[in-house]
Write a protein that holds these residues in place. Sequence first.
Motif, PDB file in Angstrom:
ATOM      1  N   PHE A  75       0.758  -1.048  -0.103  1.00  0.00           N
ATOM      2  CA  PHE A  75      -0.142   0.038  -0.143  1.00  0.00           C
ATOM      3  C   PHE A  75       0.827   1.180  -0.028  1.00  0.00           C
ATOM      4  CE2 PHE A  75      -2.979  -2.951   2.491  1.00  0.00           C
ATOM      5  CZ  PHE A  75      -3.727  -3.172   1.311  1.00  0.00           C
ATOM      6  N   ILE A  76       0.321   2.284  -0.677  1.00  0.00           N
ATOM      7  CA  ILE A  76       1.115   3.489  -0.682  1.00  0.00           C
ATOM      8  C   ILE A  76       0.029   4.522   0.303  1.00  0.00           C
ATOM      9  CG2 ILE A  76       1.871   5.528  -1.964  1.00  0.00           C
ATOM     10  CD1 ILE A  76       1.871   3.747  -4.617  1.00  0.00           C
ATOM     11  N   PRO A  77       0.766   4.695   1.635  1.00  0.00           N
ATOM     12  CA  PRO A  77      -0.005   5.621   2.435  1.00  0.00           C
ATOM     13  C   PRO A  77      -0.012   7.139   2.020  1.00  0.00           C
ATOM     14  CG  PRO A  77       2.233   5.171   3.443  1.00  0.00           C
ATOM     15  CD  PRO A  77       2.204   4.334   2.107  1.00  0.00           C
ATOM     16  N   MET A  78      -1.130   7.717   2.462  1.00  0.00           N
ATOM     17  CA  MET A  78      -1.209   9.283   2.150  1.00  0.00           C
ATOM     18  C   MET A  78      -2.076   9.929   2.833  1.00  0.00           C
ATOM     19  SD  MET A  78       0.213  11.143  -0.486  1.00  0.00           S
ATOM     20  CE  MET A  78      -0.208  12.612  -1.173  1.00  0.00           C
ATOM     21  N   GLU A  79      -2.107  10.756   3.367  1.00  0.00           N
ATOM     22  CA  GLU A  79      -2.891  11.682   4.180  1.00  0.00           C
ATOM     23  C   GLU A  79      -2.900  13.032   3.981  1.00  0.00           C
ATOM     24  OE1 GLU A  79      -2.331  12.322   8.784  1.00  0.00           O
ATOM     25  OE2 GLU A  79      -1.519  10.356   8.182  1.00  0.00           O
ATOM     26  N   TRP A 101     -16.850  23.827  -2.727  1.00  0.00           N
ATOM     27  CA  TRP A 101     -15.991  22.683  -2.386  1.00  0.00           C
ATOM     28  C   TRP A 101     -15.599  23.070  -1.001  1.00  0.00           C
ATOM     29  CZ3 TRP A 101     -14.573  18.763  -5.578  1.00  0.00           C
ATOM     30  CH2 TRP A 101     -14.930  18.828  -6.719  1.00  0.00           C
ATOM     31  N   MET A 102     -15.396  22.086  -0.227  1.00  0.00           N
ATOM     32  CA  MET A 102     -15.037  22.143   1.153  1.00  0.00           C
ATOM     33  C   MET A 102     -13.933  21.429   1.516  1.00  0.00           C
ATOM     34  SD  MET A 102     -18.109  20.348   3.202  1.00  0.00           S
ATOM     35  CE  MET A 102     -17.080  19.957   4.672  1.00  0.00           C
ATOM     36  N   LYS A 103     -13.140  21.647   2.377  1.00  0.00           N
ATOM     37  CA  LYS A 103     -11.776  21.130   2.719  1.00  0.00           C
ATOM     38  C   LYS A 103     -12.405  19.982   3.848  1.00  0.00           C
ATOM     39  CE  LYS A 103      -7.855  24.274   2.314  1.00  0.00           C
ATOM     40  NZ  LYS A 103      -6.635  24.811   2.802  1.00  0.00           N
ATOM     41  N   GLN A 104     -11.553  18.665   3.436  1.00  0.00           N
ATOM     42  CA  GLN A 104     -11.739  17.565   4.203  1.00  0.00           C
ATOM     43  C   GLN A 104     -10.217  16.888   4.613  1.00  0.00           C
ATOM     44  OE1 GLN A 104     -14.114  14.014   2.920  1.00  0.00           O
ATOM     45  NE2 GLN A 104     -15.495  14.778   4.149  1.00  0.00           N
ATOM     46  N   TYR A 105     -10.235  16.230   5.793  1.00  0.00           N
ATOM     47  CA  TYR A 105      -8.914  15.584   6.093  1.00  0.00           C
ATOM     48  C   TYR A 105      -8.987  14.171   5.933  1.00  0.00           C
ATOM     49  CZ  TYR A 105      -4.091  14.979   7.868  1.00  0.00           C
ATOM     50  OH  TYR A 105      -2.763  14.905   7.985  1.00  0.00           O
ATOM     51  N   ILE A 106      -8.281  13.442   5.044  1.00  0.00           N
ATOM     52  CA  ILE A 106      -8.515  12.098   4.971  1.00  0.00           C
ATOM     53  C   ILE A 106      -7.366  11.543   4.692  1.00  0.00           C
ATOM     54  CG2 ILE A 106     -10.567  12.490   3.168  1.00  0.00           C
ATOM     55  CD1 ILE A 106      -8.745  11.735   0.974  1.00  0.00           C
ATOM     56  N   ARG A 107      -7.368   9.873   4.966  1.00  0.00           N
ATOM     57  CA  ARG A 107      -6.004   9.165   5.105  1.00  0.00           C
ATOM     58  C   ARG A 107      -6.289   7.854   4.494  1.00  0.00           C
ATOM     59  NH1 ARG A 107      -3.621   7.738  10.983  1.00  0.00           N
ATOM     60  NH2 ARG A 107      -5.495   6.838  11.138  1.00  0.00           N
ATOM     61  N   ASN A 108      -5.429   7.340   3.505  1.00  0.00           N
ATOM     62  CA  ASN A 108      -5.453   5.985   2.825  1.00  0.00           C
ATOM     63  C   ASN A 108      -4.704   5.091   3.856  1.00  0.00           C
ATOM     64  OD1 ASN A 108      -7.179   6.869   0.873  1.00  0.00           O
ATOM     65  ND2 ASN A 108      -5.493   7.364  -0.469  1.00  0.00           N
ATOM     66  N   LYS A 109      -5.363   4.057   4.433  1.00  0.00           N
ATOM     67  CA  LYS A 109      -4.650   3.033   5.126  1.00  0.00           C
ATOM     68  C   LYS A 109      -5.080   1.643   4.986  1.00  0.00           C
ATOM     69  CE  LYS A 109      -3.458   2.341  10.065  1.00  0.00           C
ATOM     70  NZ  LYS A 109      -3.474   2.728  11.457  1.00  0.00           N
ATOM     71  N   GLU A 110      -4.258   0.845   4.531  1.00  0.00           N
ATOM     72  CA  GLU A 110      -4.523  -0.806   4.388  1.00  0.00           C
ATOM     73  C   GLU A 110      -5.990  -0.980   3.882  1.00  0.00           C
ATOM     74  OE1 GLU A 110      -4.204  -1.918   8.446  1.00  0.00           O
ATOM     75  OE2 GLU A 110      -2.160  -1.659   8.560  1.00  0.00           O
ATOM     76  N   GLY A 111      -6.351  -0.510   2.740  1.00  0.00           N
ATOM     77  CA  GLY A 111      -7.371  -0.818   1.741  1.00  0.00           C
ATOM     78  C   GLY A 111      -8.490   0.079   2.265  1.00  0.00           C
ATOM     79  N   ARG A 112      -8.446   1.005   3.041  1.00  0.00           N
ATOM     80  CA  ARG A 112      -9.481   2.001   3.426  1.00  0.00           C
ATOM     81  C   ARG A 112      -9.232   3.299   3.063  1.00  0.00           C
ATOM     82  NH1 ARG A 112      -9.214   0.304   9.247  1.00  0.00           N
ATOM     83  NH2 ARG A 112      -6.908   0.096   8.846  1.00  0.00           N
ATOM     84  N   LEU A 113     -10.207   4.012   3.115  1.00  0.00           N
ATOM     85  CA  LEU A 113     -10.123   5.724   2.920  1.00  0.00           C
ATOM     86  C   LEU A 113     -10.866   6.028   4.418  1.00  0.00           C
ATOM     87  CD1 LEU A 113      -9.897   8.570   1.993  1.00  0.00           C
ATOM     88  CD2 LEU A 113     -12.215   7.899   0.734  1.00  0.00           C
ATOM     89  N   GLN A 114     -10.217   6.705   5.252  1.00  0.00           N
ATOM     90  CA  GLN A 114     -10.600   7.270   6.436  1.00  0.00           C
ATOM     91  C   GLN A 114     -10.795   8.843   6.428  1.00  0.00           C
ATOM     92  OE1 GLN A 114      -7.329   5.887   9.008  1.00  0.00           O
ATOM     93  NE2 GLN A 114      -8.228   3.929   9.526  1.00  0.00           N
ATOM     94  N   ILE A 115     -12.099   9.056   6.849  1.00  0.00           N
ATOM     95  CA  ILE A 115     -12.390  10.495   6.719  1.00  0.00           C
ATOM     96  C   ILE A 115     -12.249  11.160   8.069  1.00  0.00           C
ATOM     97  CG2 ILE A 115     -14.060  12.172   6.070  1.00  0.00           C
ATOM     98  CD1 ILE A 115     -15.107  10.086   3.740  1.00  0.00           C
ATOM     99  N   PHE A 116     -11.842  12.312   8.524  1.00  0.00           N
ATOM    100  CA  PHE A 116     -11.762  12.720   9.668  1.00  0.00           C
ATOM    101  C   PHE A 116     -12.563  14.186   9.730  1.00  0.00           C
ATOM    102  CE2 PHE A 116      -8.102  10.046   9.213  1.00  0.00           C
ATOM    103  CZ  PHE A 116      -7.874   9.357  10.529  1.00  0.00           C
ATOM    104  N   ALA A 117     -13.261  14.137  11.125  1.00  0.00           N
ATOM    105  CA  ALA A 117     -14.118  15.259  11.116  1.00  0.00           C
ATOM    106  C   ALA A 117     -13.238  16.734  11.618  1.00  0.00           C
ATOM    107  CB  ALA A 117     -14.921  15.219  12.291  1.00  0.00           C
ATOM    108  N   THR A 118     -12.045  16.077  12.020  1.00  0.00           N
ATOM    109  CA  THR A 118     -11.080  17.435  12.427  1.00  0.00           C
ATOM    110  C   THR A 118     -10.168  17.574  11.195  1.00  0.00           C
ATOM    111  OG1 THR A 118      -9.546  15.817  13.321  1.00  0.00           O
ATOM    112  CG2 THR A 118     -11.155  16.988  14.874  1.00  0.00           C
ATOM    113  N   HIS A 119      -9.085  18.562  11.516  1.00  0.00           N
ATOM    114  CA  HIS A 119      -8.310  18.935  10.223  1.00  0.00           C
ATOM    115  C   HIS A 119      -6.766  18.271  10.545  1.00  0.00           C
ATOM    116  CE1 HIS A 119     -10.433  21.956   7.958  1.00  0.00           C
ATOM    117  NE2 HIS A 119     -11.332  22.288   9.200  1.00  0.00           N
TER     118      HIS A 119
END
Length: 520
Positions: free
Chosen positions: A40-44, A65-83
Amino acid sequence: MNGTAAEESNVLKDWDPKVLLKSLYEISYEPRVETKRNRFIPMEGHIEVPADEVTKADGLDNEGWMKQYIRNKEGRLQIFATHYAGEAPAQELILSGADVDANKDERTLTIHGGREHVKYYCRVPSALFDKWRQSFLSHCASSQIDAYVKPIPRAFQHLTERVLILELGSSSIRAGVLTTEPSLPQSFFPSIAVRTDDGKIIVGEDAYKPEIRHNGHFVRPIQAIDPSVERYSIDKEVLEAVILKVIKDLRIEPFKYKVLLSIPQNIPSVLIGELLSICLNDIKFQGAAITRQPSLILYAYDVTTGVVVDIGERLNIVPVIDGYVVESAIASIPYGSQQMGDSLRNSLSASNKGLYSFQSPIPEDYQKEEKGENRETRISLDSFDTTPGMTTRFDIDNSRFLCTEGLFKPKKWGLDTKGLHQLIHEAILQSPIDSRRVLYRNIYLAGGASLMPGLAEKLEQELSTVVPNTIHTQVNISPWRYNAAYLGAQIVASASTFEDSCISADKLPKFIAQLQASSF
């Protein structure tokens, strides 16, 4: 050791390579450790998504458009409410099997489909577009990481069906009886024989014994008269000896068994009648079926659509769609492992480092590896019962990288043809247009030369230079790809339709007549 005794060097004359051959033809249920798997190629970081969950079809402007903080991890897309990436994501999407559509001009990425029918649309910074795209692609590909048939050790013979699976490879013979669960070959030996001066035929490992090879000449069961124009001949006596060795190894009675013959893609239809005649009329099998290896390789990967890249003595690139081979798109080239061995041998001879060839890694960054400081590796042959006078320890320099580079740059082997990545690209372009995207991300490696470390990564890298960046290419590797066609043959032989595909001796003439009128 592919010549006569007169061509052998004095140093090797009395060497019996049985220990080396035992090592090369060992059946192991220990899966290969692959560098590419789970890569996997991690990215956030911050990206932009449509405000109020509106879709791309609504034609948003910059204020939509609105900003969102995300992270790709182990086959999943994680979306965070915080920045930032907090302790727990507010939402998590499974990316396995999803597609990624990329629009670099608009900086947008659309992730859709997959096991959970995900739909996610975002806009990323221009400078990070390629990194985000590659990250999403790596995580979306995770569904295929374990999509292959796994052999089970100590599997029992099939309870109701007696089937012999016989794979006639250009370098190896694999055979075994059909088992209740997929298993590896029970008989595995070199596809070689010696016809001795007194007319005897010695098959497999025994052919390499000094007292045998010095008193005859090497022959193959299926010989390439002129591989460049697909001309082959069958040595009936040698092929019969091969089958009889298999029967002896497995301790079976042919008349009680049907046989499934697995043959290379490039064996012409005209020889298939001869193969079946030997099995049915001479060896007396109960029935026989025959199939080509590329489709079997896909069965071993548990898929029916993809591009089989089989690298052995020859290079075969075969697109298959829903189980049907795209005949017009096949590329079959008479080069592969032999050229790698010759290139390494010549390079080592020129630098006085020896005359042997070994498994060679494929460097992802060829130029970097070639210029690297640690370019030599120590090889020892002490464990292979060597004879006095044989060189058993020596260093191999960057020749181990140079010898494999001909796959992608054939001119390094003195060949005027296209590289592996270009041949795959052209084969896909010759396939139906509505299947091309699927084929690009479903490329499957098989064959002995495909075991070279780093090959899958290098191939993906080279494909990226000829394929548009809007198209995702993915090279899939199974830890069992060395025996992929054999595993696939077991799937075919255990299917309820196998009985209908078998023919008996009395139906052989009619089948041969039909074969001559078809393009099997």
